[in-house]
Design a protein around this motif. Structure first.
Motif, PDB file in Angstrom:
ATOM      1  N   GLY A 206     -24.282  -7.615 -20.804  1.00  0.00           N
ATOM      2  CA  GLY A 206     -22.953  -6.786 -21.068  1.00  0.00           C
ATOM      3  C   GLY A 206     -22.717  -5.580 -20.123  1.00  0.00           C
ATOM      4  O   GLY A 206     -21.773  -4.996 -20.254  1.00  0.00           O
ATOM      5  N   ASN A 207     -23.653  -5.280 -19.394  1.00  0.00           N
ATOM      6  CA  ASN A 207     -23.658  -4.174 -18.514  1.00  0.00           C
ATOM      7  C   ASN A 207     -22.768  -4.800 -16.939  1.00  0.00           C
ATOM      8  O   ASN A 207     -23.494  -4.786 -16.200  1.00  0.00           O
ATOM      9  N   ALA A 208     -21.514  -4.544 -17.230  1.00  0.00           N
ATOM     10  CA  ALA A 208     -20.545  -5.209 -16.109  1.00  0.00           C
ATOM     11  C   ALA A 208     -20.820  -4.175 -14.948  1.00  0.00           C
ATOM     12  O   ALA A 208     -21.024  -4.510 -13.603  1.00  0.00           O
ATOM     13  N   LYS A 209     -20.942  -3.001 -15.152  1.00  0.00           N
ATOM     14  CA  LYS A 209     -20.936  -1.621 -14.105  1.00  0.00           C
ATOM     15  C   LYS A 209     -22.158  -1.880 -13.355  1.00  0.00           C
ATOM     16  O   LYS A 209     -21.996  -1.823 -12.121  1.00  0.00           O
ATOM     17  N   LEU A 210     -23.158  -2.018 -13.746  1.00  0.00           N
ATOM     18  CA  LEU A 210     -24.468  -1.974 -13.355  1.00  0.00           C
ATOM     19  C   LEU A 210     -24.771  -3.420 -12.656  1.00  0.00           C
ATOM     20  O   LEU A 210     -25.260  -3.448 -11.269  1.00  0.00           O
ATOM     21  N   HIS A 211     -24.130  -4.500 -13.078  1.00  0.00           N
ATOM     22  CA  HIS A 211     -24.198  -5.814 -12.469  1.00  0.00           C
ATOM     23  C   HIS A 211     -23.388  -5.580 -10.955  1.00  0.00           C
ATOM     24  O   HIS A 211     -23.857  -5.915  -9.954  1.00  0.00           O
ATOM     25  N   GLU A 212     -22.212  -4.949 -11.086  1.00  0.00           N
ATOM     26  CA  GLU A 212     -21.511  -4.567  -9.887  1.00  0.00           C
ATOM     27  C   GLU A 212     -21.982  -4.166  -8.992  1.00  0.00           C
ATOM     28  O   GLU A 212     -22.292  -4.362  -7.700  1.00  0.00           O
ATOM     29  N   ASN A 213     -22.546  -2.829  -9.458  1.00  0.00           N
ATOM     30  CA  ASN A 213     -23.425  -2.071  -8.456  1.00  0.00           C
ATOM     31  C   ASN A 213     -24.803  -2.703  -7.835  1.00  0.00           C
ATOM     32  O   ASN A 213     -25.002  -2.640  -6.526  1.00  0.00           O
ATOM     33  N   LEU A 214     -25.499  -3.653  -8.535  1.00  0.00           N
ATOM     34  CA  LEU A 214     -26.477  -4.023  -7.976  1.00  0.00           C
ATOM     35  C   LEU A 214     -26.015  -5.451  -7.152  1.00  0.00           C
ATOM     36  O   LEU A 214     -26.901  -5.530  -6.036  1.00  0.00           O
ATOM     37  N   ILE A 215     -24.965  -6.102  -7.238  1.00  0.00           N
ATOM     38  CA  ILE A 215     -24.514  -6.991  -6.312  1.00  0.00           C
ATOM     39  C   ILE A 215     -23.986  -6.269  -5.072  1.00  0.00           C
ATOM     40  O   ILE A 215     -24.530  -6.894  -4.052  1.00  0.00           O
ATOM     41  N   LYS A 216     -23.358  -5.221  -5.004  1.00  0.00           N
ATOM     42  CA  LYS A 216     -22.975  -4.502  -3.857  1.00  0.00           C
ATOM     43  C   LYS A 216     -24.351  -4.100  -3.193  1.00  0.00           C
ATOM     44  O   LYS A 216     -24.226  -4.197  -1.753  1.00  0.00           O
ATOM     45  N   LEU A 217     -25.444  -3.734  -3.839  1.00  0.00           N
ATOM     46  CA  LEU A 217     -26.584  -3.307  -2.921  1.00  0.00           C
ATOM     47  C   LEU A 217     -27.167  -4.415  -2.579  1.00  0.00           C
ATOM     48  O   LEU A 217     -27.715  -4.486  -1.471  1.00  0.00           O
ATOM     49  N   CYS A 218     -27.075  -5.631  -3.176  1.00  0.00           N
ATOM     50  CA  CYS A 218     -27.615  -7.065  -2.447  1.00  0.00           C
ATOM     51  C   CYS A 218     -26.892  -7.368  -1.438  1.00  0.00           C
ATOM     52  O   CYS A 218     -27.574  -7.589  -0.329  1.00  0.00           O
ATOM     53  N   MET A 219     -25.551  -7.005  -1.353  1.00  0.00           N
ATOM     54  CA  MET A 219     -24.628  -7.366  -0.182  1.00  0.00           C
ATOM     55  C   MET A 219     -25.146  -6.410   1.156  1.00  0.00           C
ATOM     56  O   MET A 219     -25.184  -6.933   2.015  1.00  0.00           O
ATOM     57  N   VAL A 220     -25.402  -5.339   0.720  1.00  0.00           N
ATOM     58  CA  VAL A 220     -26.062  -4.252   1.877  1.00  0.00           C
ATOM     59  C   VAL A 220     -27.316  -4.695   2.306  1.00  0.00           C
ATOM     60  O   VAL A 220     -27.423  -4.749   3.775  1.00  0.00           O
ATOM     61  N   CYS A 221     -28.165  -5.164   1.449  1.00  0.00           N
ATOM     62  CA  CYS A 221     -29.423  -5.478   1.753  1.00  0.00           C
ATOM     63  C   CYS A 221     -29.518  -6.828   2.657  1.00  0.00           C
ATOM     64  O   CYS A 221     -30.138  -6.708   3.570  1.00  0.00           O
ATOM     65  N   SER A 222     -28.476  -7.689   2.322  1.00  0.00           N
ATOM     66  CA  SER A 222     -28.387  -9.011   3.082  1.00  0.00           C
ATOM     67  C   SER A 222     -27.697  -8.506   4.474  1.00  0.00           C
ATOM     68  O   SER A 222     -28.251  -9.136   5.517  1.00  0.00           O
TER      69      SER A 222
END
Length: 180
Positions: A71-87
């Motif tokens: 249920g931690n949507a903000k952490l999820h969003e931030n981690l996905i953004k970081l995944c996109m940066v990493c990719s």
């Protein structure tokens, strides 16, 4: 429920990027600055770095999914953004390496060679296919189209995770054959 205005706004950009990125990578992959006469140092130090970034992407994807399940949507969003940066960083380093260094041939023989090429080919194919999936899934999430986001994420997540993990596996399998 149809597309949100935000999704409609980004649809053309997503499809454009999904076509341009693989074409640009393929074109740049064929350019070797050293062979063209430019005085550039080979960037042979990059493969372990971009392989590590692929591994980090895989871990971050798993943690992002765990975050949303808790249920931690903000952490999820931030981690996905970081995944996109990493990719994105992976892609830039991968192209830079191949533009300054000679390609490495895989030296394994027998069944392991077949396994290597199966992993490599599926990795390459899915790395192209995944682009619009990641971008549409991301836009659905930030646009608040959560049900449609979740539905597409069920397809995107395993593909993205496969690409990230197999990137590391391909590196580990070919790394003994690098010459620098």
């Amino acid at each position: 429920m149809g597309m949100t205005e935000e999704e409609k706004k980004y649809k053309g950009i997503i499809w454009t990027l999904s076509i341009i990125i693989p074409i640009a990578v393929a074109a740049l992959f064929g350019i070797n600055l050293k062979r063209m006469g430019f005085d550039v140092e080979p960037l042979g130090f990059l493969p372990p770095i971009y392989a590590t970034i692929n591994g980090l992407t895989a871990v971050l994807l798993v943690v992002a999914v765990a975050a949303i399940k808790r249920g931690n949507a903000k952490l999820h969003e931030n981690l996905i953004k970081l995944c996109m940066v990493c990719s994105s960083l992976f892609l830039v380093m991968y192209v830079a390496y191949h533009m300054t260094s000679e390609s490495t041939s895989y030296g394994g023989e027998g069944m392991i060679r077949t396994v290597y090429f199966f992993i490599l080919i599926t990795h390459i194919i899915l790395s192209v296919i995944i682009i619009p999936f990641v971008l549409f899934t991301f836009v659905r999430g930030i646009a608040g189209a959560y049900e449609r986001h979740k539905k597409l994420a069920r397809i995107t997540y395993p593909m993205w995770l496969y690409v990230a993990v197999t990137g590391v596996i391909v590196y580990l399998m070919i790394s003994p054959y690098y010459t620098h």
